[in-house]
Every structure is written in structure tokens, then in C-alpha cells.
Write a protein that holds these residues in place. Sequence first.
Motif, short mmCIF file in Angstrom:
data_model
loop_
_atom_site.label_atom_id
_atom_site.label_comp_id
_atom_site.label_asym_id
_atom_site.label_seq_id
_atom_site.Cartn_x
_atom_site.Cartn_y
_atom_site.Cartn_z
N ALA A 30 2.79 2.52 -6.69
CA ALA A 30 2.43 3.89 -6.64
C ALA A 30 1.10 4.18 -6.00
O ALA A 30 1.01 5.15 -5.36
CB ALA A 30 2.59 4.43 -8.17
N ALA A 31 -0.07 3.50 -6.68
CA ALA A 31 -1.20 3.49 -6.15
C ALA A 31 -1.32 3.35 -4.80
O ALA A 31 -2.12 4.32 -3.90
CB ALA A 31 -2.21 2.50 -6.89
N ALA A 32 -0.86 2.24 -4.24
CA ALA A 32 -0.87 1.88 -2.69
C ALA A 32 -0.26 3.15 -1.91
O ALA A 32 -0.75 3.49 -0.86
CB ALA A 32 -0.19 0.72 -2.39
N ARG A 33 0.91 3.52 -2.38
CA ARG A 33 1.44 4.52 -1.84
C ARG A 33 0.81 6.00 -1.66
O ARG A 33 0.75 6.89 -0.71
CB ARG A 33 3.01 4.94 -2.52
N ALA A 34 0.22 6.30 -2.74
CA ALA A 34 -0.76 7.36 -2.72
C ALA A 34 -2.05 7.21 -1.89
O ALA A 34 -2.57 8.26 -1.28
CB ALA A 34 -1.27 7.70 -4.18
N LEU A 35 -2.49 5.81 -1.71
CA LEU A 35 -3.68 5.70 -0.88
C LEU A 35 -3.33 5.41 0.84
O LEU A 35 -4.26 5.46 1.39
CB LEU A 35 -4.35 4.51 -1.50
N ILE A 36 -2.09 5.27 0.99
CA ILE A 36 -1.72 4.62 2.45
C ILE A 36 -2.18 5.72 3.63
O ILE A 36 -2.64 5.36 4.60
CB ILE A 36 -0.10 4.45 2.42
N ASP A 37 -2.20 7.15 3.20
CA ASP A 37 -2.70 7.94 4.04
C ASP A 37 -3.95 8.48 4.41
O ASP A 37 -4.51 9.17 5.14
CB ASP A 37 -1.89 9.26 3.87
N GLN A 38 -4.75 7.62 3.39
CA GLN A 38 -6.08 7.79 3.27
C GLN A 38 -7.03 7.06 4.46
O GLN A 38 -6.40 6.30 4.94
CB GLN A 38 -6.71 7.74 2.05
N ASP A 39 -8.27 7.32 4.78
CA ASP A 39 -8.89 6.67 5.83
C ASP A 39 -9.59 5.25 5.24
O ASP A 39 -10.67 5.29 5.24
CB ASP A 39 -10.09 7.59 6.39
N LEU A 40 -8.62 4.65 4.90
CA LEU A 40 -8.96 3.25 4.18
C LEU A 40 -8.35 1.89 5.03
O LEU A 40 -7.13 2.29 5.64
CB LEU A 40 -8.41 3.25 2.90
N SER A 41 -8.62 0.94 4.97
CA SER A 41 -8.04 -0.23 5.51
C SER A 41 -7.01 -0.73 4.71
O SER A 41 -7.13 -0.42 3.36
CB SER A 41 -9.07 -1.43 6.00
N ALA A 42 -6.30 -1.70 5.20
CA ALA A 42 -5.13 -2.15 4.34
C ALA A 42 -5.65 -2.89 3.07
O ALA A 42 -5.30 -3.07 2.12
CB ALA A 42 -4.24 -3.26 5.44
N GLU A 43 -6.92 -3.83 3.50
CA GLU A 43 -7.48 -4.40 2.51
C GLU A 43 -8.11 -3.68 1.09
O GLU A 43 -7.93 -3.50 0.13
CB GLU A 43 -8.70 -5.63 2.75
N ASP A 44 -8.66 -2.54 1.64
CA ASP A 44 -9.05 -1.63 0.96
C ASP A 44 -8.16 -0.83 -0.06
O ASP A 44 -8.14 -0.56 -1.35
CB ASP A 44 -10.06 -0.25 1.63
N ILE A 45 -6.94 -0.46 0.50
CA ILE A 45 -5.66 -0.05 -0.27
C ILE A 45 -5.39 -1.08 -0.96
O ILE A 45 -5.19 -0.79 -2.44
CB ILE A 45 -4.81 0.51 0.92
N ALA A 46 -4.95 -2.36 -0.89
CA ALA A 46 -4.62 -3.32 -1.72
C ALA A 46 -5.59 -3.44 -3.00
O ALA A 46 -5.11 -3.60 -3.86
CB ALA A 46 -4.52 -4.48 -0.99
N ARG A 47 -6.97 -3.76 -2.81
CA ARG A 47 -7.99 -3.82 -3.66
C ARG A 47 -7.90 -2.59 -4.67
O ARG A 47 -7.84 -2.97 -6.05
CB ARG A 47 -9.22 -4.17 -3.10
N ARG A 48 -8.09 -1.26 -4.43
CA ARG A 48 -7.80 -0.25 -5.10
C ARG A 48 -6.46 -0.18 -5.95
O ARG A 48 -6.65 0.36 -7.15
CB ARG A 48 -8.14 1.07 -4.28
N ALA A 49 -5.45 -0.54 -5.22
CA ALA A 49 -4.13 -0.33 -5.98
C ALA A 49 -4.07 -1.52 -6.99
O ALA A 49 -3.63 -1.15 -8.18
CB ALA A 49 -3.07 -0.71 -4.95
N MET A 50 -4.46 -2.68 -6.58
CA MET A 50 -4.52 -3.69 -7.72
C MET A 50 -5.62 -3.38 -8.89
O MET A 50 -5.36 -3.53 -9.97
CB MET A 50 -5.14 -4.96 -7.23
N ALA A 51 -6.83 -2.78 -8.66
CA ALA A 51 -7.84 -2.15 -9.62
C ALA A 51 -7.01 -1.22 -10.57
O ALA A 51 -7.10 -1.42 -11.90
CB ALA A 51 -8.97 -1.65 -9.04
#
Length: 184
Positions: A142-163
Motif C-alpha cells: 500500500a505504501a509503495a503504491r501510494a509513492l509510485i507516482d511521486q518524484d522518487l527512485s525505485a530504491e527510495d520508494i522501496a525504502r520508504r515503503a519498508m519503513a
Amino acid sequence: MSEFPGWHGTTIVAVRKGGEVVVAGDGQVSLGQTVIKGTARKVRRLQPGGAEIVAGFAGSTADAFTLLERLEAKLEATPGQLQRACVELAKDWRTDKYLQKLEAMLIVTDGAELYVVTGAGDVLEPEHDVTAIGSGGNYALAAARALIDQDLSAEDIARRAMAIAADICVYTNGSLTVERIGPR
């Protein structure tokens, strides 16, 4: 027969964006309400026949290692054909009496393709370039799906989703293993 508390642990998330795929996993393994280990490595880089594959696993560690070994053998038998190797593994997993008892799931990528492989015989491709498995998988997804359209790299999205998953799921921690793989 005595009842043992279930092993819990693992959140694995994979994000495909900007020509790369990032697979991240936490390090916590719990037995009941006790953390047994906080730094387990549940995301691994495989190199069968020189190919570059990243796999993350959730579930029983011994079962996951068995599946990773079988996947490597399938990849060596079908070089450059990740989908075929995953389908062959899923078929074996579903029909082999020994493998049917394994309790694990896999996320597998070669940088171009991304799959979730389950013991029910499923080989699933994510619809939204994000997938997750494990006890905190739905939170990370859910977190990664919410972040996928943001101006973030794949790694930044994965790290934020895991946090975010670690903040919600008691079986997920912030000790991450992150592997990145580019397109073929």
C-alpha cells in the motif's frame, strides 16, 4: 503432538521504476512474540549460468532456500527465460508431495520481468510495478503504491515503503537488505 508457536517474519517489497527494479527485505525473524534474529538476509542475488537474478523470500527460511535452489536449477535449464523457470518451479511446487509442504513465497526479477511465485502454483506479475509478500507485505504494498507516482527512485520508494511497514507490522524491522537490478 505439541503445538509450537509459528515463525513470523519478513516483509519483502519490489518496485520497478525508471529502468530498474529494487527488491528490499527486512531482517526480522520472530518465534511467537520473541525476536530470534534482527539481521536475517532475505533478499539475495542469484547468478545461475551467468544470469543476474534477484530473489526475495518470505516464510520458512529452510523452505525458501530449498525453493531458491530449485529456481536456480530451473534457470540453468532454461537460460534467459525467467518466466518459464518460474512456471516450471510453480508446477513442481504444486505437484511434488515434498515441495507441497514448503511454506514460503518468492519475489523474483531479472530487471526486465518481475514475478511473485507461490506454492499454490501461481506465477503473478504485478499490475502496478509494485509487489510485496510476507507478514508486512500488505502495508509495504500500500505504501509503495501510494509513492509510485511521486518524484522518487525505485530504491527510495522501496525504502520508504519498508519503513512504513516496520512502523505498523510487529514482525517487520528496519534492518534492510536492498538489491537493485537494471533492465536487460
